[in-house]
Design a protein around this motif. Sequence first.
Motif, PDB file in Angstrom:
ATOM      1  N   CYS A   1       0.571  -4.603   6.415  1.00 42.26           N
ATOM      2  CA  CYS A   1       1.550  -3.930   7.284  1.00 42.26           C
ATOM      3  C   CYS A   1       1.547  -2.421   7.080  1.00 42.26           C
ATOM      4  O   CYS A   1       2.356  -1.713   7.693  1.00 42.26           O
ATOM      5  CB  CYS A   1       2.947  -4.498   7.031  1.00 42.26           C
ATOM      6  N   GLY A   2       0.669  -1.928   6.198  1.00 43.04           N
ATOM      7  CA  GLY A   2       0.559  -0.477   5.978  1.00 43.04           C
ATOM      8  C   GLY A   2       1.672   0.095   5.126  1.00 43.04           C
ATOM      9  O   GLY A   2       1.839   1.320   5.075  1.00 43.04           O
ATOM     10  N   GLU A   3       2.421  -0.746   4.440  1.00 39.08           N
ATOM     11  CA  GLU A   3       3.540  -0.276   3.596  1.00 39.08           C
ATOM     12  C   GLU A   3       3.052  -0.172   2.147  1.00 39.08           C
ATOM     13  O   GLU A   3       3.342  -1.020   1.299  1.00 39.08           O
ATOM     14  CB  GLU A   3       4.727  -1.240   3.707  1.00 39.08           C
ATOM     15  N   ILE A   4       2.327   0.915   1.856  1.00 38.83           N
ATOM     16  CA  ILE A   4       1.694   1.052   0.551  1.00 38.83           C
ATOM     17  C   ILE A   4       2.729   1.235  -0.558  1.00 38.83           C
ATOM     18  O   ILE A   4       2.589   0.697  -1.662  1.00 38.83           O
ATOM     19  CB  ILE A   4       0.708   2.240   0.556  1.00 38.83           C
ATOM     20  N   GLU A   5       3.787   1.996  -0.268  1.00 39.53           N
ATOM     21  CA  GLU A   5       4.808   2.233  -1.285  1.00 39.53           C
ATOM     22  C   GLU A   5       5.505   0.929  -1.679  1.00 39.53           C
ATOM     23  O   GLU A   5       5.804   0.700  -2.857  1.00 39.53           O
ATOM     24  CB  GLU A   5       5.831   3.253  -0.765  1.00 39.53           C
ATOM     25  N   GLU A   6       5.795   0.070  -0.693  1.00 39.30           N
ATOM     26  CA  GLU A   6       6.416  -1.222  -0.993  1.00 39.30           C
ATOM     27  C   GLU A   6       5.472  -2.080  -1.834  1.00 39.30           C
ATOM     28  O   GLU A   6       5.908  -2.799  -2.746  1.00 39.30           O
ATOM     29  CB  GLU A   6       6.771  -1.953   0.309  1.00 39.30           C
TER      30      GLU A   6
ATOM     31  N   ASP B   1       4.747  -2.586  -9.586  1.00 38.60           N
ATOM     32  CA  ASP B   1       5.477  -2.010 -10.723  1.00 38.60           C
ATOM     33  C   ASP B   1       6.526  -2.982 -11.269  1.00 38.60           C
ATOM     34  O   ASP B   1       6.824  -2.971 -12.469  1.00 38.60           O
ATOM     35  CB  ASP B   1       6.158  -0.702 -10.307  1.00 38.60           C
ATOM     36  N   GLY B   2       7.093  -3.815 -10.378  1.00 36.01           N
ATOM     37  CA  GLY B   2       8.134  -4.744 -10.811  1.00 36.01           C
ATOM     38  C   GLY B   2       7.613  -6.050 -11.358  1.00 36.01           C
ATOM     39  O   GLY B   2       8.385  -6.884 -11.832  1.00 36.01           O
ATOM     40  N   SER B   3       6.311  -6.268 -11.273  1.00 34.79           N
ATOM     41  CA  SER B   3       5.734  -7.535 -11.722  1.00 34.79           C
ATOM     42  C   SER B   3       5.469  -7.498 -13.227  1.00 34.79           C
ATOM     43  O   SER B   3       4.936  -6.517 -13.750  1.00 34.79           O
ATOM     44  CB  SER B   3       4.429  -7.826 -10.981  1.00 34.79           C
TER      45      SER B   3
ATOM     46  N   TRP C   1      -4.079  -6.250  -9.720  1.00 38.83           N
ATOM     47  CA  TRP C   1      -4.708  -4.920  -9.665  1.00 38.83           C
ATOM     48  C   TRP C   1      -5.657  -4.820  -8.458  1.00 38.83           C
ATOM     49  O   TRP C   1      -5.671  -3.812  -7.744  1.00 38.83           O
ATOM     50  CB  TRP C   1      -5.497  -4.654 -10.950  1.00 38.83           C
ATOM     51  N   THR C   2      -6.437  -5.873  -8.242  1.00 36.74           N
ATOM     52  CA  THR C   2      -7.391  -5.863  -7.123  1.00 36.74           C
ATOM     53  C   THR C   2      -6.664  -5.768  -5.790  1.00 36.74           C
ATOM     54  O   THR C   2      -7.097  -5.055  -4.876  1.00 36.74           O
ATOM     55  CB  THR C   2      -8.264  -7.136  -7.161  1.00 36.74           C
ATOM     56  N   THR C   3      -5.538  -6.471  -5.676  1.00 39.96           N
ATOM     57  CA  THR C   3      -4.743  -6.406  -4.438  1.00 39.96           C
ATOM     58  C   THR C   3      -4.217  -4.999  -4.202  1.00 39.96           C
ATOM     59  O   THR C   3      -4.236  -4.491  -3.071  1.00 39.96           O
ATOM     60  CB  THR C   3      -3.574  -7.409  -4.505  1.00 39.96           C
TER      61      THR C   3
END
Length: 786
Positions: free
Chosen positions: A158-163, A169-171, A180-182
């Motif tokens: 969806c192009g929401e890189i920050e999300e 970061d929360g995982s 990491w690959t994702t």
Amino acid sequence: MRTKLVSDLCLFLKRQPVIAAVVHGLALRNGLLISSIFLCNNVIHAYVAQPNFLLARRLFDDIPHRNFASFSIMISGLAKADQIREAASFFINLRRSRDEEDDHDCASIIVAHAGLIKGCGRMGDFRTGVQLHCSSFKLGLEFDSFLATALMDLYRKCGEIEECKKVFDGSPHRRDSVIWTTLISAYLKNSKGEAFALFNKMVAVGVWPTGLTFSTMAKSLDEPCKLSQAKQLHVWMTKMGIIPDEILALGLVTMYGKCGGVDELARLSGLGDPGDILLSTSLMMGFLKNGFSLVGIQVFREMIRQAALPDGHAMAAAIGAFSDQKLLRLGEEAHGYSLRRDLISNSSVGVALIKLYSEFGLVQKAKAVFMVKVEEEACFTAILSCYMKNGILEEALGMLKHRINGGWRPDAVTATVAVTACAALAATSAGEQVHSLTIKLGYCDYLSLENSLITMYGKCGDLASAEEIFGSIESTDDISWNSMIDCYAHHGFGREAIVLFYKMQVEGFKPDDYTFLGVLTGCSHAGLVEEAREFFKKMKAVYQVEPKAEHWACMVDLLGRAGRLEEAFGLAATVGEGSSSPLMWQALLGACSIHGDIKLGSLAMEKLTEMKREKYVDGLVVLSNISAAVGAWEGKAAALAAMRQHGLRKDPAISWVEINGRIYAFSPNDQSHPELFCIYWKLEELRGRLEEMGYVAETQVVHHDTSREEREVSLLRHSEKLALAFVLVATAESKRPIKIMQNLRCCVDCHTVMKLVSKIEGRLIIFRDSKRFHTFEDGNCSCGDY
């Protein structure tokens, strides 16, 4: 016994899911479905895989004691089929079931949840995806790595890189290479540089990359400037002991092909199985893209030898290589192979074959391919280009008109090629139709099309429309400015071309070699000798543009037409020795023809012959004409004898006009036109009126040793005069401008006649010869008789 039968049926279903209905019926007859939820779920899974959701739903509803796996299978299957609403409905029911049951299956919940999130990602349904993200917190699943990966993939798509980064970061599973690959894959879509930095960070924190990670990273390295990074990535992979599987090997080959690593490609050529069609195709494409056509062809032949069946993409690339290397026989063999395997139905193969035959001038074979693919827009573009390349302009125009009349809706690329075809033939009516069509289809902002329209209107003699198109472009590029400068130059408006030259720099565009060629041509056609000298000096000194043979030829032509033949000869001699182009000597020969200088003309002809390694037909024609003009008939006979000896023929003069959308062509002394009597009658009438105005035929331009009267008759029947007379007869009641096109230069006598006729008839005459436009109005010409 019943347990073994259930187990065998489930195993059989996994191998042959297409016979789910057979197993379903057999299980019903033996009463197995009611007693075995495991078998029921396997049958549902088989139905979903087909997919056959109607039967899957019926069986799901019939199960008396569904478990969480039943829901999970339905949700995942529906999500994969992008039926998000139905999948969400099942998910809601699954959550209710979870509340009601104590013994629930958490893994099935996670799989179902993740499957639904992935479906939202494929559909680009950001809103539903966010809702599912929220529900993961309510269900206490937010820390699951599988679910975190699905959420990151959703936000990536969806192009929401920050999300995506927030989920990462929360995982708590940031030691997981899949997560990491994702994240790397998400950054590849928007910031490839950051993706490579992220990969380095991943290695630095001790997370071990997998083959999938390297395969993902390889996609970001797709330019020659990234070759060093590609090698670095390959070194990391080797150090970590990762052995390339089929996917990673394909990724490496594709990466090096795009980065220009030909040596690495050669080393990787033995990495996989030659029968692997994807790997071999990628390897071939890599060699072809980097200019190693013969090596690419060898890879293709090895594919055929290994009985690997190339697809349409591979076949089109191979045919393109055969065309580049002038290997017609191999191209024809590829054509036959494509027919046998029905690859000809692939649009790319059809386009490649048309281009192949076009390159060899085999227009009928190209047309035969097109007739099979007549509905394909890309093939129509290719055949149109083929006709243009091989000079079959009238047939190209006829095909274009037939397409337009049939309700044609071209794409922007085809419309651009169509406009270019209209420009080549100066077919104003067809060009205007295509222009109107592009406006209706909303291509007004397609810059390449707008640039082609500038050129088209310029070549059709409609300078005002060219200026209007240029002025309407919101965001011009250097081609836009060069096209408009070229229009001014070929209409003889040298000073306007110069003004535009300076204006483009004010707008932030830097002149290139095409810009200077246009300005120098404008100066040449307007006789602006000193201005041209100044621009020529500034090319390299101020603008760092190296003059090419075309620029030198333009200066030779300018000096020669201004009567400075010795200076023009000196300039050509200075540069000509180190240049493989005969353009300068051709220009000098043309100037010698104007001024009747046999001596310099003969020297220019000798240079042309040396450079071309053969007799130059146009040069011999000019030399013959110069000799005849000054009465040196022996020189003319020698030039004609040389032409006969080498089997050379002069191109006949052809003039054409367009009336009511139809092209009418004329040749000198034409006897084939159905309106011949009216045309000759009009010419005789015009001659009488011209002589009353003091016109005297300039018979010196007739290069035959005949009487003056015979020369006058020959002059009167020049192709441009026949075309002029026809238009005057056919449009007697009209006052619209007369447009005449010709493939050769206009002779002095025809130029004089058109000037006088423009005054006698009160008509604007626009005449385009092989070099420039002449606009005749009220007895004057835009060239100023230069």
